[in-house]
Design a protein around this motif. Structure first.
Motif, PDB file in Angstrom:
ATOM      1  N   LEU B 320       3.740   9.809 -12.256  1.00 15.28           N
ATOM      2  CA  LEU B 320       4.602   8.761 -12.399  1.00 15.28           C
ATOM      3  C   LEU B 320       4.230   7.972 -11.026  1.00 15.28           C
ATOM      4  CD1 LEU B 320       7.889  10.086 -13.765  1.00 15.28           C
ATOM      5  CD2 LEU B 320       6.214   8.487 -14.862  1.00 15.28           C
ATOM      6  N   GLY B 321       4.188   8.301  -9.715  1.00 14.91           N
ATOM      7  CA  GLY B 321       4.289   7.870  -8.487  1.00 14.91           C
ATOM      8  C   GLY B 321       2.966   7.306  -8.217  1.00 14.91           C
ATOM      9  N   ALA B 322       1.885   7.491  -8.569  1.00 19.42           N
ATOM     10  CA  ALA B 322       0.604   6.839  -8.301  1.00 19.42           C
ATOM     11  C   ALA B 322       0.515   5.739  -8.642  1.00 19.42           C
ATOM     12  CB  ALA B 322      -0.478   7.826  -8.556  1.00 19.42           C
ATOM     13  N   PRO B 323       0.681   5.509 -10.238  1.00 17.94           N
ATOM     14  CA  PRO B 323       0.587   3.923 -10.543  1.00 17.94           C
ATOM     15  C   PRO B 323       1.498   3.091  -9.835  1.00 17.94           C
ATOM     16  CG  PRO B 323       0.923   5.586 -12.468  1.00 17.94           C
ATOM     17  CD  PRO B 323       1.125   6.442 -11.125  1.00 17.94           C
ATOM     18  N   VAL B 324       2.912   3.577  -9.392  1.00 21.44           N
ATOM     19  CA  VAL B 324       3.660   2.625  -8.680  1.00 21.44           C
ATOM     20  C   VAL B 324       2.963   2.179  -7.267  1.00 21.44           C
ATOM     21  CG1 VAL B 324       5.966   2.581  -7.513  1.00 21.44           C
ATOM     22  CG2 VAL B 324       5.787   3.536  -9.904  1.00 21.44           C
ATOM     23  N   VAL B 325       2.453   3.155  -6.710  1.00 22.51           N
ATOM     24  CA  VAL B 325       1.872   2.646  -5.373  1.00 22.51           C
ATOM     25  C   VAL B 325       0.752   1.851  -5.540  1.00 22.51           C
ATOM     26  CG1 VAL B 325       0.871   3.697  -3.409  1.00 22.51           C
ATOM     27  CG2 VAL B 325       2.624   5.044  -4.270  1.00 22.51           C
ATOM     28  N   ALA B 326      -0.119   2.062  -6.768  1.00 19.99           N
ATOM     29  CA  ALA B 326      -1.321   1.277  -6.883  1.00 19.99           C
ATOM     30  C   ALA B 326      -0.576  -0.236  -7.173  1.00 19.99           C
ATOM     31  CB  ALA B 326      -2.004   1.892  -8.282  1.00 19.99           C
ATOM     32  N   TRP B 327       0.506  -0.150  -8.090  1.00 19.49           N
ATOM     33  CA  TRP B 327       1.102  -1.673  -8.458  1.00 19.49           C
ATOM     34  C   TRP B 327       1.461  -2.228  -7.185  1.00 19.49           C
ATOM     35  CZ3 TRP B 327       6.608  -2.735  -7.920  1.00 19.49           C
ATOM     36  CH2 TRP B 327       6.807  -3.891  -8.519  1.00 19.49           C
ATOM     37  N   VAL B 328       2.004  -1.719  -6.138  1.00 22.74           N
ATOM     38  CA  VAL B 328       2.267  -2.286  -4.975  1.00 22.74           C
ATOM     39  C   VAL B 328       1.280  -2.872  -4.203  1.00 22.74           C
ATOM     40  CG1 VAL B 328       3.265  -1.723  -2.607  1.00 22.74           C
ATOM     41  CG2 VAL B 328       4.415  -0.719  -4.672  1.00 22.74           C
ATOM     42  N   LEU B 329       0.239  -2.106  -4.249  1.00 20.15           N
ATOM     43  CA  LEU B 329      -1.183  -2.729  -3.415  1.00 20.15           C
ATOM     44  C   LEU B 329      -1.812  -3.842  -4.143  1.00 20.15           C
ATOM     45  CD1 LEU B 329      -3.095   0.601  -2.412  1.00 20.15           C
ATOM     46  CD2 LEU B 329      -2.046  -1.193  -0.967  1.00 20.15           C
ATOM     47  N   PHE B 330      -1.758  -3.802  -5.521  1.00 17.98           N
ATOM     48  CA  PHE B 330      -2.217  -4.811  -6.069  1.00 17.98           C
ATOM     49  C   PHE B 330      -1.296  -6.044  -6.393  1.00 17.98           C
ATOM     50  CE2 PHE B 330      -4.673  -1.462  -7.923  1.00 17.98           C
ATOM     51  CZ  PHE B 330      -6.044  -1.800  -7.537  1.00 17.98           C
ATOM     52  N   SER B 331      -0.305  -5.712  -6.487  1.00 24.25           N
ATOM     53  CA  SER B 331       0.630  -7.040  -6.703  1.00 24.25           C
ATOM     54  C   SER B 331       1.336  -7.329  -5.316  1.00 24.25           C
ATOM     55  CB  SER B 331       1.711  -6.907  -7.656  1.00 24.25           C
ATOM     56  OG  SER B 331       2.818  -5.866  -7.210  1.00 24.25           O
ATOM     57  N   GLY B 332       0.789  -6.660  -4.245  1.00 21.56           N
ATOM     58  CA  GLY B 332       1.528  -6.653  -2.844  1.00 21.56           C
ATOM     59  C   GLY B 332       1.797  -8.164  -2.223  1.00 21.56           C
ATOM     60  N   LYS B 333       1.940  -9.107  -2.859  1.00 20.16           N
ATOM     61  CA  LYS B 333       2.021 -10.612  -2.050  1.00 20.16           C
ATOM     62  C   LYS B 333       3.275 -10.375  -1.115  1.00 20.16           C
ATOM     63  CE  LYS B 333       0.209 -13.898  -5.355  1.00 20.16           C
ATOM     64  NZ  LYS B 333       0.461 -14.436  -6.492  1.00 20.16           N
ATOM     65  N   ARG B 334       4.247  -9.865  -1.758  1.00 23.25           N
ATOM     66  CA  ARG B 334       5.595  -9.847  -0.700  1.00 23.25           C
ATOM     67  C   ARG B 334       5.222  -8.951   0.436  1.00 23.25           C
ATOM     68  NH1 ARG B 334       7.747  -7.329  -5.261  1.00 23.25           N
ATOM     69  NH2 ARG B 334       7.468  -8.793  -7.247  1.00 23.25           N
ATOM     70  N   TRP B 335       4.588  -7.833   0.217  1.00 23.23           N
ATOM     71  CA  TRP B 335       4.557  -7.069   1.410  1.00 23.23           C
ATOM     72  C   TRP B 335       3.318  -7.161   2.241  1.00 23.23           C
ATOM     73  CZ3 TRP B 335       7.142  -3.658   4.241  1.00 23.23           C
ATOM     74  CH2 TRP B 335       8.237  -3.169   3.847  1.00 23.23           C
ATOM     75  N   ALA B 336       2.129  -7.961   1.490  1.00 21.06           N
ATOM     76  CA  ALA B 336       0.733  -7.903   1.950  1.00 21.06           C
ATOM     77  C   ALA B 336       0.850  -8.627   3.243  1.00 21.06           C
ATOM     78  CB  ALA B 336      -0.059  -8.698   1.004  1.00 21.06           C
TER      79      ALA B 336
END
Lengths: 264, 339
Positions: B320-336
């Motif tokens: 469950l967690g790995a896809p969430v982290v991947a999502w953060v990386l790929f859609s990471g505009k806010r944090w990037a």
């Protein structure tokens, strides 16, 4: 500005600043008044940031004294300092998901209780700060969606919400185009002249500083010159400090000009 | 706090209660809701249903809730402290440090009495010391470098170092001790006995409570250390408090439940996505409740017989967690922009 604003805020005597005991600038005797915009000028690497860091308590001066409203700053607690001056720094906050209103509200922290809850009086200070700086129209947007100029205004709004007599800004107009540079400088000038704020900023934008400051501080070598823009012009301070080969200072316009390149 | 977020909190509390109740009735022995209510409201203690609920399912559900909430809060504190979206108890080597502590205890001291009992207060102390050791090294590195990415790499390196030491220990250890340690490493919410529960509950609740007292300086830290200091925050003191709280939470939870993967790292991102804010007065309670809900949910999945009971907890949290982290990386505009 009338005499009503000529209240002394920050005063230094015989201040010397630098790193590892090496004096970058020394013999600094400066007085900042309420209601004035003071611009600190120097060549790159001349010590602008170092002087500002020493004034705001970010580093300990090598010698000399700094007093805020008659009180030595080294005797002030962190909270007393936070209520005496606010800062706008060159670093861009990483708070991507913070909306503008929440970010400006953080300026109220020195005045709120343990949990940081805002009273209705705090809220109106925040709204007022946003209105004065013209950021009200994007109050609900997150910081990451704003342009550099807009972010700078938000950070000034945050400093204003901190409600301190003195605001110190490090290069507030760097990275901004001419329109936004003048906009930010005019905003600071209004805050000084209308709200009686003391404003100290560092800049390398000589032209805007000459036009819109009440006083100039110019770091020349390792000394600090202090005076009005008119005096600076008369004494040739800027030429002495900034003119390099291939450049001259135009006394009629008060602007720097490039010499045309010599023919081959 | 906006109405939207009050509603969000209410939904999360409701979800947590539903999952908690499901936890009590679902299992190898299916219980009815009335049996559950009877057991919880002080019915006769000696019937099988009450016995199962009190000695097995209640401790497990409470452990899952405490561990999930605690790890989520731990992850949020780390992400704010390091201003890095990928900070978390497992990525920064805290879990590895705790594992090394437990490995030293279980594997290097096989003659000791507690080897046969993986969940033990001694193990908790060992894990806590291990986690704090790694945290201390990371803070030292942070002081020297002050660079988020470099710090994450240091955390990863410390993690590898701990893993290497653990495998050396494993090589030289007795079979029985090794088995206990491997099972501990798979993560589980079911190993905490009801009489041990207070030892997990007290530190976790204290840690979470202390985190709530830090909401104001945490918000100031979002602006960066220099801005925070200009607002009157004692940055060094706040850092040390955050360090202590995260070490306490990660150390104690890892000691009792094993190193739980991804929950601490991924949950704050789920919470940010839900409440669309970095303001800790909203984000902290939402993160806490999301952690409780996710942990109960993950633990429920491995309990449902249809999915094959006995799947290691870490397999589910990672799935469950790995896809969430991947999502953060790929859609990471806010944090990037922020890293």
């Amino acid at each position: 500005m009338g005499p009503i604003h000529m209240k002394v805020l920050l005063e230094t005597r015989g201040l010397a600043v630098g790193y590892h005991g090496k004096r970058l600038v020394e013999g600094i005797d400066l007085t900042l008044f309420a209601g004035q915009v003071v611009s600190l000028l120097a060549v790159n690497g001349g010590g602008k940031s170092t002087v500002l860091r020493a004034l705001t308590g970010g580093m300990v001066p090598i010698e000399g004294s700094i007093e805020m409203e008659g009180r030595p700053t080294k005797e002030m607690t962190a909270m007393q300092r936070a209520r005496a001056w606010s800062v706008v720094l060159t670093e861009r906050p990483s708070a991507g998901l913070l909306d503008v209103r929440t970010l400006v509200s953080l300026g109220r922290q020195p005045w709120t209780g343990h949990l940081g809850r805002l009273t209705s009086a705090d809220h109106s200070v925040v709204e007022n700060a946003m209105q004065r700086t013209g950021v009200l129209q994007f109050a609900t947007r997150s910081l990451s969606t704003l342009s550099d100029g807009e972010v700078q205004r938000v950070m000034i709004a945050r400093a204003l919400a901190q409600d301190t007599p003195l605001i110190i800004l490090d290069e507030p107009t760097a990275f901004l185009d001419l329109v936004h540079r003048v906009g930010v400088m005019r905003l600071l000038r209004n805050l000084a002249h209308e709200q009686g704020k003391g404003i100290l900023l560092s800049t390398h934008d000589l032209q805007t500083a000459m036009d819109l400051s009440d006083r100039l501080l110019v770091i020349h070598g390792n000394t600090l010159w202090s005076g009005t823009p008119v005096q600076a012009k008369a004494e040739g301070v800027l030429e002495r400090t900034f003119v390099v080969e291939g450049m001259r200072f135009d006394h009629t316009t008060g602007a720097f000009r490039m010499d045309p390149p010599a023919h081959e | 706090m906006a109405f939207r977020n009050v509603g969000l909190l209410a939904v999360l509390v409701f979800l947590a209660l539903i999952l908690f109740a499901l936890h009590l009735v679902i299992g190898p022995v299916q219980l009815s809701v009335s049996e559950m209510m009877a057991a919880l409201t002080g019915g006769p203690r000696n019937n099988p249903a009450a016995l199962i609920i009190h000695s097995v399912r209640l401790p497990e559900a409470l452990t899952a809730a405490l561990a999930g909430g605690g790890l989520a809060v731990c992850g949020l504190l780390m992400q704010t402290l390091f201003r890095n979206p990928l900070a978390g108890p497992s990525v920064l080597g805290l879990s590895s440090g705790a594992s090394l502590g437990v490995a030293l205890l279980m594997l290097a001291a096989p003659t000791a009495l507690f080897v046969e009992i993986p969940v033990d207060l001694t193990a908790a102390v060992a894990a806590f010391v291990g986690a704090m050791g790694v945290l201390f090294l990371i803070m030292l590195a942070d002081r020297r470098m002050g660079d988020g990415v470099a710090l994450l790499i240091v955390g990863l390196m410390l993690g590898y170092l701990c893993s290497a030491l653990i495998s050396l220990l494993q090589l030289a250890s007795a079979e029985q001790a090794l088995k206990s340690f491997v099972i501990w490493g798979m993560g589980s919410f079911s190993g905490v006995l009801i009489e041990r529960l207070p030892w997990l509950m007290a530190p976790v609740l204290i840690g979470i409570g202390a985190a709530f007292l830090l909401v104001k300086p945490l918000n100031a830290l979002l602006l960066g250390d220099n801005y925070a200091a200009s607002l009157g925050v004692h940055v060094g003191r706040t850092r040390r408090w955050i360090m202590l709280i995260t070490g306490l939470l990660a150390g104690v939870i890892t000691a009792f439940c094993g190193p739980i993967a991804f929950l601490g790292l991924a949950t704050p991102h789920v919470a940010r996505g839900l409440c669309r804010s970095s303001d800790h007065s909203t984000l902290l309670p939402v993160t806490l409740l999301c952690g409780v809900v996710l942990a109960l949910f993950c633990d429920l999945i491995i309990k449902i017989p249809a999915f094959g009971a006995g799947i290691p907890l870490n397999a589910i949290t990672s799935l469950l967690g790995a896809p969430v982290v991947a999502w953060v990386l790929f859609s990471g505009k806010r944090w990037a922009r922020s890293t």
